[in-house]
Design an enzyme around this catalytic site. Sequence first.
Site, PDB file in Angstrom:
ATOM      1  N   GLU A 106     -18.315 -42.315  18.456  1.00  0.00           N
ATOM      2  CA  GLU A 106     -17.605 -43.576  18.267  1.00  0.00           C
ATOM      3  C   GLU A 106     -16.704 -43.514  17.032  1.00  0.00           C
ATOM      4  OE1 GLU A 106     -20.024 -47.329  19.596  1.00  0.00           O
ATOM      5  OE2 GLU A 106     -21.400 -45.954  18.575  1.00  0.00           O
ATOM      6  N   LYS A 113     -17.519 -55.630  21.515  1.00  0.00           N
ATOM      7  CA  LYS A 113     -17.250 -54.268  21.977  1.00  0.00           C
ATOM      8  C   LYS A 113     -17.243 -54.369  23.507  1.00  0.00           C
ATOM      9  CE  LYS A 113     -19.496 -50.763  20.014  1.00  0.00           C
ATOM     10  NZ  LYS A 113     -20.553 -49.944  19.346  1.00  0.00           N
TER      11      LYS A 113
END
Length: 120
Positions: free
Chosen positions: A21, A99
């Site tokens: 990420e 997200k």
Amino acid sequence: MDNIHVTGIRAYGYTGYLPEEQVLGQWFEVDVKLWLDISKAGKTDAIEDTLDYRSVISIVKHLIQTSKFALIEKLIATIAESILAECHSITQVQVILSKPAAPIPDFGGRISLEVTRTRV
């Protein structure tokens, strides 16, 4: 107290617990609710008597794009605190950070956090 809602702020960033990420990044979406007195602007019709919310959008996008935190809890707290620090007319801010494509196997939903901070 009056408030302004700014929704759908999208930016690509590198905050996340997983190493990929922080390397590959992902999209984040932010909605903010800003408490402030807009009564003067309602009378004068002058931008200098209210909040130019473009500055809030810039703060949010800049923090998402440049921060590399392990947790989105740190990112959302930083966004809320930065808005209060840089926009003096705001007395309270609510931030919802999402997200939309969290890297969780067999999960197609979204992860969202919400914080509210008040000027002290």
